[in-house]
Design an enzyme around this catalytic site. Structure first.
Site, PDB file in Angstrom:
ATOM      1  N   GLU A 185     -12.067  66.868   4.571  1.00  0.00           N
ATOM      2  CA  GLU A 185     -11.003  66.594   3.606  1.00  0.00           C
ATOM      3  C   GLU A 185     -10.314  67.886   3.157  1.00  0.00           C
ATOM      4  O   GLU A 185      -9.095  67.917   2.993  1.00  0.00           O
ATOM      5  CB  GLU A 185     -11.579  65.823   2.409  1.00  0.00           C
ATOM      6  CG  GLU A 185     -10.520  65.089   1.619  1.00  0.00           C
ATOM      7  CD  GLU A 185     -11.100  63.963   0.781  1.00  0.00           C
ATOM      8  OE1 GLU A 185     -11.813  63.090   1.342  1.00  0.00           O
ATOM      9  OE2 GLU A 185     -10.871  63.962  -0.429  1.00  0.00           O
ATOM     10  N   GLU A 243      -8.112  68.881   5.925  1.00  0.00           N
ATOM     11  CA  GLU A 243      -6.908  68.042   5.943  1.00  0.00           C
ATOM     12  C   GLU A 243      -5.921  68.501   4.872  1.00  0.00           C
ATOM     13  O   GLU A 243      -4.717  68.604   5.116  1.00  0.00           O
ATOM     14  CB  GLU A 243      -7.294  66.570   5.738  1.00  0.00           C
ATOM     15  CG  GLU A 243      -6.101  65.630   5.844  1.00  0.00           C
ATOM     16  CD  GLU A 243      -6.481  64.160   5.669  1.00  0.00           C
ATOM     17  OE1 GLU A 243      -7.687  63.847   5.533  1.00  0.00           O
ATOM     18  OE2 GLU A 243      -5.555  63.327   5.651  1.00  0.00           O
ATOM     19  N   CYS A 277     -12.662  58.051  -0.719  1.00  0.00           N
ATOM     20  CA  CYS A 277     -14.085  57.664  -0.613  1.00  0.00           C
ATOM     21  C   CYS A 277     -14.451  56.450  -1.425  1.00  0.00           C
ATOM     22  O   CYS A 277     -15.572  55.962  -1.313  1.00  0.00           O
ATOM     23  CB  CYS A 277     -15.051  58.794  -0.928  1.00  0.00           C
ATOM     24  SG  CYS A 277     -14.400  60.161  -1.766  1.00  0.00           S
ATOM     25  N   SER A 303      -6.093  60.442   2.267  1.00  0.00           N
ATOM     26  CA  SER A 303      -6.791  61.199   3.304  1.00  0.00           C
ATOM     27  C   SER A 303      -7.275  60.217   4.371  1.00  0.00           C
ATOM     28  O   SER A 303      -7.667  59.096   4.052  1.00  0.00           O
ATOM     29  CB  SER A 303      -7.985  61.909   2.669  1.00  0.00           C
ATOM     30  OG  SER A 303      -8.910  62.267   3.672  1.00  0.00           O
ATOM     31  N   LYS A 305     -18.981  48.878  -1.634  1.00  0.00           N
ATOM     32  CA  LYS A 305     -19.505  49.566  -0.441  1.00  0.00           C
ATOM     33  C   LYS A 305     -20.061  48.562   0.572  1.00  0.00           C
ATOM     34  O   LYS A 305     -20.135  48.855   1.765  1.00  0.00           O
ATOM     35  CB  LYS A 305     -20.591  50.566  -0.836  1.00  0.00           C
ATOM     36  CG  LYS A 305     -20.052  51.798  -1.548  1.00  0.00           C
ATOM     37  CD  LYS A 305     -19.525  52.839  -0.562  1.00  0.00           C
ATOM     38  CE  LYS A 305     -18.813  53.970  -1.280  1.00  0.00           C
ATOM     39  NZ  LYS A 305     -18.025  54.799  -0.372  1.00  0.00           N
ATOM     40  N   GLU A 331     -17.011  47.596   2.388  1.00  0.00           N
ATOM     41  CA  GLU A 331     -16.541  48.729   3.197  1.00  0.00           C
ATOM     42  C   GLU A 331     -17.295  48.794   4.528  1.00  0.00           C
ATOM     43  O   GLU A 331     -16.702  48.971   5.593  1.00  0.00           O
ATOM     44  CB  GLU A 331     -16.738  50.048   2.431  1.00  0.00           C
ATOM     45  CG  GLU A 331     -16.307  51.275   3.241  1.00  0.00           C
ATOM     46  CD  GLU A 331     -16.611  52.597   2.532  1.00  0.00           C
ATOM     47  OE1 GLU A 331     -17.786  52.833   2.175  1.00  0.00           O
ATOM     48  OE2 GLU A 331     -15.692  53.390   2.334  1.00  0.00           O
ATOM     49  N   GLU A 357     -12.873  48.410  11.388  1.00  0.00           N
ATOM     50  CA  GLU A 357     -12.761  49.771  11.947  1.00  0.00           C
ATOM     51  C   GLU A 357     -14.121  50.453  12.025  1.00  0.00           C
ATOM     52  O   GLU A 357     -14.304  51.393  12.786  1.00  0.00           O
ATOM     53  CB  GLU A 357     -11.860  50.670  11.082  1.00  0.00           C
ATOM     54  CG  GLU A 357     -10.518  50.127  10.706  1.00  0.00           C
ATOM     55  CD  GLU A 357     -10.588  49.311   9.435  1.00  0.00           C
ATOM     56  OE1 GLU A 357     -10.775  48.079   9.561  1.00  0.00           O
ATOM     57  OE2 GLU A 357     -10.481  49.872   8.331  1.00  0.00           O
ATOM     58  N   CYS A 364     -18.559  56.884  -9.777  1.00  0.00           N
ATOM     59  CA  CYS A 364     -19.678  56.085  -9.249  1.00  0.00           C
ATOM     60  C   CYS A 364     -20.868  56.004 -10.207  1.00  0.00           C
ATOM     61  O   CYS A 364     -21.672  55.081 -10.109  1.00  0.00           O
ATOM     62  CB  CYS A 364     -20.144  56.643  -7.910  1.00  0.00           C
ATOM     63  SG  CYS A 364     -18.855  56.643  -6.656  1.00  0.00           S
TER      64      CYS A 364
HETATM   65 FE1  SF4 Z   1     -15.549  53.254  -6.183  1.00  0.00          FE
HETATM   66 FE2  SF4 Z   1     -17.016  52.348  -8.174  1.00  0.00          FE
HETATM   67 FE3  SF4 Z   1     -17.878  52.093  -5.690  1.00  0.00          FE
HETATM   68 FE4  SF4 Z   1     -17.816  54.510  -6.793  1.00  0.00          FE
HETATM   69  S1  SF4 Z   1     -19.087  52.790  -7.435  1.00  0.00           S
HETATM   70  S2  SF4 Z   1     -17.115  53.973  -4.740  1.00  0.00           S
HETATM   71  S3  SF4 Z   1     -15.996  54.357  -8.099  1.00  0.00           S
HETATM   72  S4  SF4 Z   1     -16.073  51.104  -6.578  1.00  0.00           S
END
Ligand code: SF4
Length: 381
Positions: free
Chosen positions: A86, A89, A106, A126, A165, A168, A173, A310
């Site tokens: 990053e 970049e 992220c 990014s 997450k 994600e 991808e 987080c």
């Molecule tokens: Fe985003 Fe919250 Fe997950 Fe951290 S805990 S990656 S701030 S959604």
């Protein structure tokens, strides 16, 4: 949970994945590796009668080994790797008249948000994959090769402070061909549940280190766990790369705090790097609308969906919006950073070895293939 209020990706139901992890751990044909995100080490103690803000990194490594994981690793390693890409970049975009500002990528709740709300601006985030996904990509390639294990026999488990997450990890991808980068995601709370099921007395565990190869980390990666930390970590590295000088005072205090939107200017050589930071998506929207209206002059912007970043994630021990708890966790993140011998991502020796032995140059061709992604315009919701 509280995540419903803040993260559109995870506003559905919380799916408990602990049984999937037990199934993999009980299958002797699987090589099961685990990574644990930065924010967890300053929060999970709360589920075992420890005070908010106690740092439990060594206990986490000990507990994971006790649960039977074959490789006990740290998402912080991948956070340092993320900064290599990053910061490269960012420097590249600045020096080659690329699109500015660059936005951090992220936080998957944030990524989903801009894909839906700002589909006309997909060139500003990014292209770096998040640390969790980079970790998986490296585990199934470099690590597999070094350990001489067939990548199809490796299961990558992530422990994340986050419900988004889980979504994600399932993005097409990141699940291409036969292998996913990350196979199973559990939250901080689910990790605590597994320890309770196994009868682990977490508070009294002796500290242990992470395994090597993907276990080393610097202070820069620890601060990923709180709002402002990703951009501070990037600034530490960009400073040294742009000026060629050693950065003596690594703490960019102007980037810290818990206000919803923060702005700061950092002087790097003869350049003033203008940085914006937002946590919670309402605040993020304001920064994005300014960019769309041509009113923004930032070079880089960090956005996290959850309050405090987080540390206040939807998978963490419940904080019920109590900002005192968030503050204690944030202070612990900065204490952990201070206690690290190395505090700049580009000094992580395991990361440097990964480039030397496998990836080649940061932001080079192989790094692009494995560590970068693209975004998709989605319908407005
Ligand atoms: Fe985003 Fe919250 Fe997950 Fe951290 S805990 S990656 S701030 S959604």
């Amino acid at each position: 949970g509280q995540c419903v209020a803040v993260c559109p990706t995870a506003a559905l139901t919380e799916v408990n994945n602990t049984h999937l992890v037990w199934r993999e751990l009980n299958n002797k044909n699987r090589h099961v590796v685990v990574q644990v995100a930065p924010a967890i080490r300053v929060a999970i103690g709360e589920m075992f009668h420890m005070a908010p803000g106690e740092i439990t990194t060594g206990k986490i490594a000990a507990a994971l080994r006790r649960l039977g994981f074959d490789g006990v690793f740290d998402t912080d390693f991948a956070a340092d790797l993320t900064i290599m890409e990053e910061a490269s970049e960012l420097v590249h975009r600045i020096q080659h008249q690329g699109t500015l500002p660059m936005l951090t990528s992220c936080c998957p709740a944030w990524v989903k948000f801009f894909e839906h709300q700002f589909p006309d601006m997909l060139d500003i985030p990014s292209t770096c994959k998040s640390p969790q996904v980079m970790f998986g990509a490296i585990a199934k390639t470099y690590y597999a090769e070094k350990k001489q294990i067939n990548p199809h026999d490796i299961t990558v488990v992530s422990i994340m402070p986050c419900l988004a997450k889980k979504a994600e990890a399932k993005r097409p991808e990141f699940t291409k061909e036969e292998d996913s980068n990350v196979d199973i995601v559990i939250t901080t709370r689910e990790f605590a549940q597994m320890m309770k099921e196994a009868g682990i007395d977490f508070a009294n565990l002796e500290d242990q280190p992470f395994d090597s190869m993907m276990g080393e980390s610097t202070g820069a990666s620890v601060i990923f766990g709180t709002t402002g930390g990703v951009i501070e970590a990037a600034a530490r590295t960009a400073y040294e790369w742009i000026t060629g000088d050693t950065l003596e005072n690594v703490e960019f205090k102007a980037l810290r705090g818990l206000e919803g939107i923060r702005e700061a200017t950092i002087t790097i050589g003869d350049m003033d790097l203008r940085i914006g930071i937002a946590h919670e998506l309402g605040n993020a929207r304001k920064l994005l609308e300014d960019i769309r209206d041509g009113k923004s002059s930032f070079h880089a912007i960090e956005i996290m969906a959850c309050p405090g970043g987080c540390i206040g994630g939807g998978g963490q021990p419940y904080h019920h919006g109590n900002m005192e708890i968030i503050k204690k966790r944030q202070e612990a993140i900065y204490r952990e950073d201070q206690g690290k011998a190395k505090r700049k991502s580009h000094e992580n020796e395991e990361v440097l070895r990964l480039y030397e032995e496998y990836l080649g140059k940061p932001y080079g061709e192989k790094a692009h293939d494995l560590l970068h992604t693209h975004y998709i315009a989605r319908e407005k919701i």
